[in-house]
Design a protein around this motif. Structure first.
Motif, PDB file in Angstrom:
ATOM      1  N   LEU A 196       0.927  -1.196   0.069  1.00 44.94           N
ATOM      2  CA  LEU A 196       0.133   0.021   0.002  1.00 44.94           C
ATOM      3  C   LEU A 196       0.902   1.374   0.093  1.00 44.94           C
ATOM      4  N   ALA A 197       2.086   1.275   0.796  1.00 42.97           N
ATOM      5  CA  ALA A 197       2.855   2.253   0.925  1.00 42.97           C
ATOM      6  C   ALA A 197       3.490   2.634  -0.500  1.00 42.97           C
ATOM      7  N   ILE A 198       3.721   1.689  -1.153  1.00 45.77           N
ATOM      8  CA  ILE A 198       4.377   1.656  -2.715  1.00 45.77           C
ATOM      9  C   ILE A 198       3.385   2.392  -3.653  1.00 45.77           C
ATOM     10  N   TYR A 199       2.180   1.885  -3.564  1.00 42.45           N
ATOM     11  CA  TYR A 199       0.954   2.587  -4.292  1.00 42.45           C
ATOM     12  C   TYR A 199       0.658   3.914  -4.051  1.00 42.45           C
ATOM     13  N   PHE A 200       0.923   4.143  -3.016  1.00 38.34           N
ATOM     14  CA  PHE A 200       0.515   5.775  -2.547  1.00 38.34           C
ATOM     15  C   PHE A 200       1.838   6.754  -2.789  1.00 38.34           C
ATOM     16  N   HIS A 201       2.818   6.142  -2.469  1.00 40.81           N
ATOM     17  CA  HIS A 201       4.171   6.731  -2.576  1.00 40.81           C
ATOM     18  C   HIS A 201       5.244   6.113  -3.574  1.00 40.81           C
ATOM     19  N   PRO A 202       5.002   6.130  -4.720  1.00 41.20           N
ATOM     20  CA  PRO A 202       5.874   5.189  -5.790  1.00 41.20           C
ATOM     21  C   PRO A 202       7.210   5.774  -5.812  1.00 41.20           C
ATOM     22  N   GLU A 203       7.486   7.068  -5.261  1.00 39.46           N
ATOM     23  CA  GLU A 203       8.872   7.663  -5.409  1.00 39.46           C
ATOM     24  C   GLU A 203       9.479   7.074  -4.280  1.00 39.46           C
ATOM     25  N   ARG A 204       9.044   6.589  -3.143  1.00 42.17           N
ATOM     26  CA  ARG A 204       9.741   5.750  -1.976  1.00 42.17           C
ATOM     27  C   ARG A 204       9.963   4.051  -2.303  1.00 42.17           C
ATOM     28  N   ARG A 205       9.682   3.928  -3.485  1.00 43.25           N
ATOM     29  CA  ARG A 205       9.507   2.482  -3.814  1.00 43.25           C
ATOM     30  C   ARG A 205      11.089   1.752  -3.191  1.00 43.25           C
ATOM     31  N   VAL A 213      10.976   1.121   0.688  1.00 46.53           N
ATOM     32  CA  VAL A 213       9.821   0.022   1.167  1.00 46.53           C
ATOM     33  C   VAL A 213      10.338  -1.230   0.596  1.00 46.53           C
ATOM     34  N   LEU A 214      10.852  -1.201  -0.703  1.00 43.58           N
ATOM     35  CA  LEU A 214      11.385  -2.810  -0.876  1.00 43.58           C
ATOM     36  C   LEU A 214      12.593  -3.263  -0.278  1.00 43.58           C
ATOM     37  N   HIS A 270       7.354  -4.870  15.231  1.00 42.01           N
ATOM     38  CA  HIS A 270       6.801  -3.361  15.741  1.00 42.01           C
ATOM     39  C   HIS A 270       8.050  -2.414  15.046  1.00 42.01           C
ATOM     40  N   LYS A 271       9.263  -2.745  15.113  1.00 43.59           N
ATOM     41  CA  LYS A 271      10.296  -1.931  14.338  1.00 43.59           C
ATOM     42  C   LYS A 271      10.095  -1.909  12.766  1.00 43.59           C
ATOM     43  N   LEU A 272       9.704  -2.766  12.147  1.00 45.96           N
ATOM     44  CA  LEU A 272       9.326  -2.611  10.846  1.00 45.96           C
ATOM     45  C   LEU A 272       7.984  -1.749  10.541  1.00 45.96           C
ATOM     46  N   PHE A 273       6.935  -1.860  11.421  1.00 48.51           N
ATOM     47  CA  PHE A 273       5.993  -0.923  11.066  1.00 48.51           C
ATOM     48  C   PHE A 273       6.311   0.472  11.494  1.00 48.51           C
ATOM     49  N   ASP A 274       7.227   0.746  12.827  1.00 51.83           N
ATOM     50  CA  ASP A 274       7.500   2.060  12.950  1.00 51.83           C
ATOM     51  C   ASP A 274       8.384   2.501  11.631  1.00 51.83           C
ATOM     52  N   GLU A 275       9.266   1.704  11.025  1.00 49.68           N
ATOM     53  CA  GLU A 275      10.173   2.217   9.883  1.00 49.68           C
ATOM     54  C   GLU A 275       9.289   2.542   8.689  1.00 49.68           C
ATOM     55  N   LEU A 276       8.204   1.707   8.526  1.00 54.36           N
ATOM     56  CA  LEU A 276       7.270   2.136   7.267  1.00 54.36           C
ATOM     57  C   LEU A 276       6.439   3.245   7.586  1.00 54.36           C
ATOM     58  N   SER A 277       6.195   3.345   8.590  1.00 53.82           N
ATOM     59  CA  SER A 277       5.421   4.631   8.983  1.00 53.82           C
ATOM     60  C   SER A 277       6.472   6.026   8.956  1.00 53.82           C
ATOM     61  N   GLU A 278       7.457   5.943   9.385  1.00 57.09           N
ATOM     62  CA  GLU A 278       8.515   6.910   9.002  1.00 57.09           C
ATOM     63  C   GLU A 278       8.843   7.217   7.445  1.00 57.09           C
ATOM     64  N   ILE A 279       8.732   6.255   6.675  1.00 60.21           N
ATOM     65  CA  ILE A 279       8.777   6.325   5.142  1.00 60.21           C
ATOM     66  C   ILE A 279       7.705   6.761   4.652  1.00 60.21           C
ATOM     67  N   ALA A 280       6.484   6.345   5.011  1.00 60.07           N
ATOM     68  CA  ALA A 280       5.082   6.901   4.409  1.00 60.07           C
ATOM     69  C   ALA A 280       4.745   8.368   4.915  1.00 60.07           C
ATOM     70  N   THR A 281       5.299   8.741   6.182  1.00 58.69           N
ATOM     71  CA  THR A 281       4.844  10.304   6.693  1.00 58.69           C
ATOM     72  C   THR A 281       6.114  11.055   6.316  1.00 58.69           C
ATOM     73  N   ALA A 282       7.295  10.723   5.591  1.00 60.16           N
ATOM     74  CA  ALA A 282       8.316  11.462   5.391  1.00 60.16           C
ATOM     75  C   ALA A 282       7.925  12.754   4.220  1.00 60.16           C
ATOM     76  N   THR A 283       8.436  13.938   4.528  1.00 60.15           N
ATOM     77  CA  THR A 283       8.083  14.921   3.583  1.00 60.15           C
ATOM     78  C   THR A 283       9.125  14.705   2.323  1.00 60.15           C
ATOM     79  N   THR A 284       8.466  14.797   1.204  1.00 61.08           N
ATOM     80  CA  THR A 284       9.057  14.795  -0.046  1.00 61.08           C
ATOM     81  C   THR A 284       9.861  16.097  -0.482  1.00 61.08           C
ATOM     82  N   LYS A 285      10.972  15.649  -0.954  1.00 59.69           N
ATOM     83  CA  LYS A 285      11.844  16.940  -1.221  1.00 59.69           C
ATOM     84  C   LYS A 285      12.113  17.092  -2.753  1.00 59.69           C
TER      85      LYS A 285
END
Length: 97
Positions: free
Chosen positions: A24-33, A36-37, A82-97
């Motif tokens: 889902l994160a890849i779908y909504f944020h393809p620039e962070r592929r 996430v991979l 828990h650590k993986l979900f935290d990392e995924l949350s950080e990736i998904a909420t990171a601001t795009t530069k």
């Protein structure tokens, strides 16, 4: 003591949850592929390692050691997920530069 089958089901279930959220994160944020991979690969590696540990207990005749071993696997599973979900949350909420 929970049986080995339930432990393996828990490992698979939590792994699938992380992987589905990652897709889902890849779908909504393809620039962070790529990030996430990498997280997905870490999740699959964790699953394979925990299955290896579950299938190869240290001493099959000592029930006390077996319980401690499987309890350790469960703690490791929960901590890692828990650590993986935290990392995924950080990736998904990171601001795009």
């Amino acid at each position: 003591m929970a049986n080995l089958r339930n432990l393996k089901k828990d490992i698979d279930y939590l792994t699938e949850e992380v992987l589905s959220d990652s897709l889902l994160a890849i779908y909504f944020h393809p620039e962070r592929r790529e990030r996430v991979l990498a997280l997905m690969q870490e999740c699959v590696d964790m699953r394979n390692e925990l299955f290896r540990q579950a299938n190869n207990p240290p001493e099959k005749n000592n029930t006390s050691l077996m319980r401690k071993h499987y309890a350790h696997i469960r703690r490791t599973l929960l901590d890692t997920v828990h650590k993986l979900f935290d990392e995924l949350s950080e990736i998904a909420t990171a601001t795009t530069k």
